[in-house]
Design a protein around this motif. Structure first.
Motif, mmCIF file in Angstrom:
data_model
loop_
_atom_site.group_PDB
_atom_site.id
_atom_site.type_symbol
_atom_site.label_atom_id
_atom_site.label_comp_id
_atom_site.label_asym_id
_atom_site.label_seq_id
_atom_site.Cartn_x
_atom_site.Cartn_y
_atom_site.Cartn_z
ATOM 1 N N GLN A 1 0.784 -1.316 -0.046
ATOM 2 C CA GLN A 1 0.145 -0.011 -0.031
ATOM 3 C C GLN A 1 0.954 1.194 0.012
ATOM 4 O O GLN A 1 0.580 2.097 -0.579
ATOM 5 N N SER A 2 2.013 1.292 0.851
ATOM 6 C CA SER A 2 2.825 2.265 0.752
ATOM 7 C C SER A 2 3.532 2.514 -0.779
ATOM 8 O O SER A 2 3.634 3.705 -0.959
ATOM 9 N N GLU A 3 3.718 1.392 -1.187
ATOM 10 C CA GLU A 3 4.525 1.588 -2.586
ATOM 11 C C GLU A 3 3.583 2.108 -3.703
ATOM 12 O O GLU A 3 3.895 3.033 -4.404
ATOM 13 N N ARG A 4 2.231 1.764 -3.476
ATOM 14 C CA ARG A 4 1.132 2.106 -4.226
ATOM 15 C C ARG A 4 0.936 3.828 -4.160
ATOM 16 O O ARG A 4 0.904 4.528 -5.159
ATOM 17 N N VAL A 5 0.772 4.193 -2.872
ATOM 18 C CA VAL A 5 0.905 5.446 -2.661
ATOM 19 C C VAL A 5 1.874 6.378 -3.125
ATOM 20 O O VAL A 5 1.883 7.494 -3.805
ATOM 21 N N THR A 6 2.974 5.862 -2.948
ATOM 22 C CA THR A 6 4.277 6.662 -3.312
ATOM 23 C C THR A 6 4.380 6.676 -4.995
ATOM 24 O O THR A 6 4.707 7.500 -5.370
ATOM 25 N N GLU B 1 1.957 6.558 -6.936
ATOM 26 C CA GLU B 1 0.889 7.463 -7.621
ATOM 27 C C GLU B 1 1.137 9.049 -7.278
ATOM 28 O O GLU B 1 1.182 9.845 -8.240
ATOM 29 N N LEU B 2 1.969 9.294 -6.032
ATOM 30 C CA LEU B 2 2.397 10.544 -5.823
ATOM 31 C C LEU B 2 3.387 10.957 -6.718
ATOM 32 O O LEU B 2 3.396 12.182 -7.077
ATOM 33 N N ARG B 3 4.229 10.023 -6.952
ATOM 34 C CA ARG B 3 5.456 10.237 -7.818
ATOM 35 C C ARG B 3 4.908 10.499 -9.194
ATOM 36 O O ARG B 3 5.330 11.407 -10.046
ATOM 37 N N GLN C 1 1.961 11.526 -10.172
ATOM 38 C CA GLN C 1 1.197 12.868 -10.189
ATOM 39 C C GLN C 1 2.272 13.882 -10.307
ATOM 40 O O GLN C 1 2.015 14.801 -11.029
ATOM 41 N N LEU D 1 -1.615 6.469 -14.133
ATOM 42 C CA LEU D 1 -2.542 6.935 -13.303
ATOM 43 C C LEU D 1 -4.082 6.507 -13.613
ATOM 44 O O LEU D 1 -4.939 6.920 -13.057
#
Length: 375
Positions: A148-153, A155-157, A159, A220
């Motif tokens: 989950q942390s990798e997914r969030v990271t 997606e932020l990257r 974006q 995205l």
């Protein structure tokens, strides 16, 4: 756990079994099978000093009592008297790394033959099983948190990349306009050459920004944007791409055989981008003394594009990775791009319901072949 505790009670005749988390200061029930109304529920706690699990924890050995009232060691112990226990067994639950978790235990106010080797072996095996299960659950939980942390990271990257690519367009447009003005100063050859170099750099930077934005859209979830319609002059459009690359690389022998008769239903600009990316890859990685051959034709119901270059063959292990984003071979030259060109080309082809394949050998060279439905 509940099924395991039921098996323990059925096989020993004891009325209460539990898995407990045991620390220096706490005894906490994690799972309970209570057939004698002992009154302890999952999550319930006892003072650890009132239990025999603390002694099992200290020794890291089972504590087994068949009949506490006549047991030579425990007949006068406070725990059996406090909880009105006759039969008792407690086996440590220890992780594979040696970390102590707690105990698998069972009690009953009636005597029971729990010191039998088969009963002790059953408890020991179940305790080991519980330890492995807890480890598996911990690993799964850590993996899910990390994922989950990798997914969030990620997606932020992506974006951030998309916003950055978009914001770079304005200053790049200003550089391009300045380059155009310099290129028109025909009376000053040095400025004309500088303008030409700036224009080439601007085109390259614009292509990189396009690649980054396309990549961000795909990752995205927006997908590759396509505007598919009837393209009547695709051959001319593809020849323009070849000519642009020739003009930028006059030292290379770039040959083309583009013969497309009729209309092709496609996103013409995107097909040009596919060809540009494939030729760009050949320019970067091909042998400079070997020709680059570009072909485009209608074969049956398909538009077929191919770009072939000579040079060192691509290793088989690399062929499986070549369409991955940001991937570049270990021997890539610095400044050769972001490693997105082939990925984006493959996404565009896939968006047209086509396929993009690559073959590579010492004699036949490296060939990228795109096959796209023409109608």
């Amino acid at each position: 756990m509940p099924s395991l505790l039921k098996i323990i009670c059925q096989n020993t005749g004891m009325g209460f079994a539990a898995v407990a988390r045991v620390t220096d200061g706490t005894w906490t029930a994690c799972a309970v099978q209570d057939d004698i109304q002992f009154g302890l529920l999952p999550g319930g706690q006892l003072k650890v000093e009132t239990t025999l699990c603390s002694e099992s924890r200290a020794a890291r050995q089972p504590v087994v009592i068949d009949r506490a009232s006549i047991d030579p060691v425990y007949f006068n112990h406070h725990t059996p008297r406090m909880y009105n226990i006759e039969s008792y067994i407690s086996v440590p639950i220890i992780h594979s790394n040696g970390e102590y978790f707690g105990n698998l235990c069972a009690i009953d106010p009636r005597p029971a033959v729990v010191s039998d080797a088969r009963v002790v072996s059953m408890f020991t095996a179940f305790a080991d099983l519980i330890a492995r299960q807890l480890e598996n659950e911990d690993r799964q939980e850590r993996t899910e948190v990390e994922l989950q942390s990798e997914r969030v990271t990620a997606e932020l990257r992506e974006q951030f990349i998309a916003v950055l690519g978009h914001d770079l367009r304005n200053p790049l447009s200003a550089v391009g306009a300045a380059a155009e003005l310099l290129a028109r100063r025909e009376s000053e050859p040095d400025l004309v050459r500088l303008g030409a170099r700036l224009k080439a750099s601007t085109r390259r930077m614009s292509a990189l920004i396009d690649d980054v934005l396309d990549f961000a859209r795909v990752r995205l979830g927006a997908g590759m944007s396509l505007s598919i319609r009837e393209a009547d002059f695709l051959a001319s459009a593809l020849k323009d791409v070849v000519e642009e690359v020739r003009a930028a690389n006059p030292q290379l022998d770039i040959r083309d055989d583009i013969a497309i008769n009729g209309t092709v239903r496609c996103d013409q600009g995107r097909i040009q981008q596919v060809l540009s990316n494939l030729i760009g890859n050949a320019v970067t990685h091909g042998a400079p003394d070997r020709p680059i051959e570009v072909r485009a034709a209608i074969e049956g119901d398909d538009l077929v594009l191919s770009v072939t270059n000579g040079g060192t063959p691509i290793p088989p292990d690399d062929l499986a990775k070549i369409f991955q984003p940001y991937w570049r071979p270990a021997n890539s030259k610095p400044g050769g791009g972001l490693g997105l060109g082939l990925y984006i080309a493959s996404e565009i082809v896939a968006g047209h319901a086509g396929t993009l394949r690559v073959t590579s050998g010492a004699s036949e060279g490296t060939c990228f072949l795109a096959t796209i439905p023409a109608a």
